[in-house]
Each structure stands twice: as structure tokens, then as C-alpha cells.
Design an enzyme around this catalytic site. Structure first.
Site, PDB file in Angstrom:
ATOM      1  CG  HIS B   9      -1.891   1.149   1.167  1.00  0.00           C
ATOM      2  ND1 HIS B   9      -1.527   2.427   1.564  1.00  0.00           N
ATOM      3  CD2 HIS B   9      -3.163   1.235   0.717  1.00  0.00           C
ATOM      4  CE1 HIS B   9      -2.559   3.231   1.376  1.00  0.00           C
ATOM      5  NE2 HIS B   9      -3.565   2.543   0.868  1.00  0.00           N
ATOM      6  CD  GLU B  46       7.633   8.089  -5.885  1.00  0.00           C
ATOM      7  OE1 GLU B  46       7.902   7.373  -6.876  1.00  0.00           O
ATOM      8  OE2 GLU B  46       6.673   8.866  -5.855  1.00  0.00           O
ATOM      9  CG  LEU B  71      -2.724  -9.604   5.384  1.00  0.00           C
ATOM     10  CD1 LEU B  71      -2.682  -9.426   6.884  1.00  0.00           C
ATOM     11  CD2 LEU B  71      -2.317 -11.013   4.995  1.00  0.00           C
ATOM     12  N   GLY B  74      -9.890  -5.884  -0.725  1.00  0.00           N
ATOM     13  CA  GLY B  74     -10.656  -4.640  -0.788  1.00  0.00           C
ATOM     14  C   GLY B  74     -10.519  -3.981  -2.150  1.00  0.00           C
ATOM     15  CG  HIS B  76      -6.287  -0.144  -1.799  1.00  0.00           C
ATOM     16  ND1 HIS B  76      -6.606   1.032  -2.425  1.00  0.00           N
ATOM     17  CD2 HIS B  76      -6.138   0.165  -0.487  1.00  0.00           C
ATOM     18  CE1 HIS B  76      -6.647   2.015  -1.536  1.00  0.00           C
ATOM     19  NE2 HIS B  76      -6.375   1.510  -0.357  1.00  0.00           N
TER      20      HIS B  76
END
Lengths: 120, 120
Positions: B9, B46, B71, B74, B76
Site C-alpha cells: 500500500h 516510491e 491481506l 478490498g 485496492h
């Protein structure tokens, strides 16, 4: 009697919480030392960490391992979860309550990633 | 040449981003099919996913596996990461770009949890 409590963050999306509950079911199917395996949530879902711990203890646990199902060592892992666990520890001085390292700290993660990459 | 890009993330806490970079280093040390292994971030750190993919391709990758280090499935995992990957796919039609299932979907996670619980 030995119990394992997997602790996830918890989500507003009920499908994510169900994913954790079904993970707990899969972990139960593995041969292990644990007689009781369940999950709990830091927030946004039930049971809470204290409630999950109390359930395991009421089911007879004399040893209880709490394992944070988190990938990184942020504030939840380093502060919030230990605070919840310590609160319940004082309620049950006769139960041996241990906090396992969070999942992301597992030495086995790197090999698992290679295995998972092969499924692409 | 085959490359693996671990996608996390990304965090405002630089220590969490470093944790991912050091994970990529550990994964590199494992015997595998991959000649190039690196990490990238969806946001807040980055390289970005497109930049990480381009680096692997400029290093010579003809096959590139992108693996979400997440994990739960969702937004993302189900939307944001595929969109980023698809954008780069159109830039390099000759490179075979694959998206692996996210880490939480790994069948090996349950056994890893039992191993990790023993470290408590």
C-alpha cells in the site's frame, strides 16, 4: 487447554470480515497444539479483542496466544493491540496470555510470496 | 528474463516502507525463477506501481508478475492495482504481464499462522 486468537483490523466491508472468519476456520483444520482457534477485530467488527479473549478463556483456555493478522508494524501492532491484550491480562491473572509477533514479521512470508507468485 | 514486483500500500511512516524494501531483499535471497525482484507502492511511497513495472521491464523482463502484498481483497486489490497494471500493459505489448492473487488469498497462510503462533 490452549487457544489461538487471530486479530485482524476489521472493516466496514462485511465481506472482508467474513474473509477473516473463514481464515480462522481454515486454520482450525490444520493439525496443531491449539484446542480453540478463533478471530477477533481491533475495530469495526465483532467480536472485539477483549471479547474474543474472554470467549477463549471461558471455553477453558489456560494458555492463550493472540496473533496480529497485520503485515506491518504500525501503531495498531505496536500500541493498540498490546493495550487491549494487557487489559484482559489483568482480569485473568491465572491464564498465560502471550502476544505472538505480527504476521508480516514471519520468516516464512518471503517463501510464501514466491509460491504465490507462481500462481499468477 | 522474469521479474516479480511486490506491491504494497505504502505508508506515511517511512519505517513501514523500509519494511517492504527489506522484505523484497529477503525474497531475492530465495532460490526462484525470478531474475529481478523488487517492490512498489500504490500510494504514499516510491516507486509507484507503473514506475516499478517500467524499471523491471527496462532491466530486461519479458515476463513480469505483480503480486499485491495485501491481506484482504478490498478496493485496492480488486480495482486500484489492476487499473495501474493495465495502464502499463498497454505501453509494453510484448511483455507478458501477470497479476498474481493477493497474499491473503494464499493457501499457505493458515499454516504460516500456526508456525507464527508457536513463536509467541
Amino acid at each position: 487447554m490452549k487457544a489461538l486468537l487471530l486479530v485482524a483490523h476489521g472493516s466496514r466491508r462485511e465481506v472482508s470480515n467474513r474473509e477473516i472468519r473463514s481464515l480462522a476456520t481454515r486454520v482450525r483444520e490444520i493439525e496443531s497444539d491449539f484446542d480453540h482457534i478463533d478471530c477477533a477485530f481491533l475495530e469495526l467488527a465483532e467480536p472485539s479483542i477483549p471479547d474474543g479473549m474472554r470467549r477463549a478463556i471461558h471455553a477453558g483456555a489456560k494458555e492463550l496466544v493472540v496473533l496480529p493478522y497485520f503485515l506491518s508494524a504500525g501503531r495498531h501492532v505496536s500500541e493498540d493491540i498490546p493495550v487491549e491484550v494487557d487489559g484482559v491480562r489483568t482480569e485473568f491473572p491465572d491464564v498465560h496470555i502471550m502476544l505472538a509477533p505480527y504476521l508480516g514479521a514471519s520468516p516464512g512470508i518471503s517463501r510464501l510470496l514466491i509460491t504465490q507468485a507462481a500462481l499468477a
